[in-house]
Design an enzyme around this catalytic site. Sequence first.
Site, PDB file in Angstrom:
ATOM      1  N   ASP A  55       0.852  -1.209   0.000  1.00  0.00           N
ATOM      2  CA  ASP A  55       0.000   0.000   0.000  1.00  0.00           C
ATOM      3  C   ASP A  55       0.883   1.253   0.000  1.00  0.00           C
ATOM      4  OD1 ASP A  55      -0.708   0.689   3.502  1.00  0.00           O
ATOM      5  OD2 ASP A  55       0.967  -0.431   2.632  1.00  0.00           O
ATOM      6  N   ASP A 102       6.816   1.592   2.215  1.00  0.00           N
ATOM      7  CA  ASP A 102       6.615   0.591   1.156  1.00  0.00           C
ATOM      8  C   ASP A 102       7.542   0.873  -0.026  1.00  0.00           C
ATOM      9  OD1 ASP A 102       3.944   1.111   2.586  1.00  0.00           O
ATOM     10  OD2 ASP A 102       3.546  -0.803   1.614  1.00  0.00           O
ATOM     11  N   ILE A 159       2.924  -6.266   2.952  1.00  0.00           N
ATOM     12  CA  ILE A 159       3.307  -5.092   3.748  1.00  0.00           C
ATOM     13  C   ILE A 159       2.200  -4.025   3.774  1.00  0.00           C
ATOM     14  CG2 ILE A 159       5.806  -5.389   3.613  1.00  0.00           C
ATOM     15  CD1 ILE A 159       5.883  -3.553   1.195  1.00  0.00           C
TER      16      ILE A 159
HETATM   17  O1  RIB Z   1       2.106  -0.276  10.786  1.00  0.00           O
HETATM   18  C1  RIB Z   1       2.999  -0.038   9.736  1.00  0.00           C
HETATM   19  C2  RIB Z   1       2.459  -0.508   8.432  1.00  0.00           C
HETATM   20  O2  RIB Z   1       1.325   0.290   8.070  1.00  0.00           O
HETATM   21  C3  RIB Z   1       3.451  -0.322   7.279  1.00  0.00           C
HETATM   22  O3  RIB Z   1       3.254  -1.343   6.331  1.00  0.00           O
HETATM   23  C4  RIB Z   1       3.070   1.025   6.714  1.00  0.00           C
HETATM   24  O4  RIB Z   1       3.430   1.160   5.342  1.00  0.00           O
HETATM   25  C5  RIB Z   1       1.579   0.978   6.849  1.00  0.00           C
HETATM   26  O5  RIB Z   1       1.065   0.219   5.751  1.00  0.00           O
HETATM   27 CA    CA Z   2       2.823  -0.671   4.040  1.00  0.00          CA
END
Ligand code: RIB
Ligand code: CA
Length: 317
Positions: free
Chosen positions: A12, A17, A124
């Site tokens: 995302d 990311d 992720i």
């Molecule tokens: O809590 C951190 C996560 O939430 C990470 O993957 C950040 O990019 C958000 O997606």
């Molecule tokens: Ca993320």
Amino acid sequence: MGIRKKVIIDTDPGVDDALAIAYALKSQLLEVVALTTVFGNSQVDQTTRNALSLIKFLNADIPVYKGSGNRIDGSNPSVLASSQAGTVSYFNSRPESSMGEMNAIDAIICCLETARDSISIIAIGPLTNIAKSYQKSPESFKDKLERIWIMGGAINTYGNISPVAEFNFYSDPMAADIVLKADIPKTLVPVNACRKVVMTPEELKSLSGNSLIEDLDGLVGEYMRYYVNQERLGGAVMYDPAVVGLCANPAFIRKQIPLYVRVETAGELSLGQSVADLRPNSQNKPNVSVCLDLESAPLKSEFYQALSRQNQPNWSK
Ligand code: RIB
Ligand code: CA
């Protein structure tokens, strides 16, 4: 150089990311076969545009498949996007690579079914795409999935989006719970471990020549300021790059234990909380391997080396 581990990255983007994707693409241990996008740090249209622009910027010839914009129960997560650093439309005005024809759910299934040998998933973002793919075709996850590496949860520690919840699990608790219950090999990398991977302002400055960092137009600096204040760890928590580093180098795991972990899907104060059964006499069969500590120095060193292998973008600023 040995055989690279094939990975799909479900993401995302999101500043961390973007750095994680660059790390994976420049890693000599991984071969990224596809990106699949999901809502989270921003709406899915935006995270998809960010992913397409990032791939173009990094000169990577890999497909990007657009995924879920709503939670698995159909509810709209729009309120989320304003609540987290890394809510970015950093590449809006940039050229984009072309989007893959399939949607992310079918693309994940297709990648698993057509893979010649094993393939791993690095998740992720919120787990909506993964949960939907598993529900649609659990058998696809049987033969070729080596392991899914998940950034999510907070095991008996404070969250980052609420007192008890981590952002990815909070964004779609039902999807996270479905994936944790799924009978597939999985490693959970909760905030407990990710908080050991902190990019300090000095380290960011030392990366100042890096074209990706430059082109994020100070967004890493903004992300840094947000997390320095929010997490008080002296820098920016590199949640997603930590998971890439562990997938590439499982030897960087310093402590991991098999646990029975579920996700609160209905609590008013505890929505999205990862609930681990730590009782010595637990009768619950563990459903996930949880990484609680890692070797941050070699992981960060490899991360920064991978970023430094970043070649110049393929357009002038
Ligand atoms: O809590 C951190 C996560 O939430 C990470 O993957 C950040 O990019 C958000 O997606
Ligand atoms: Ca993320």
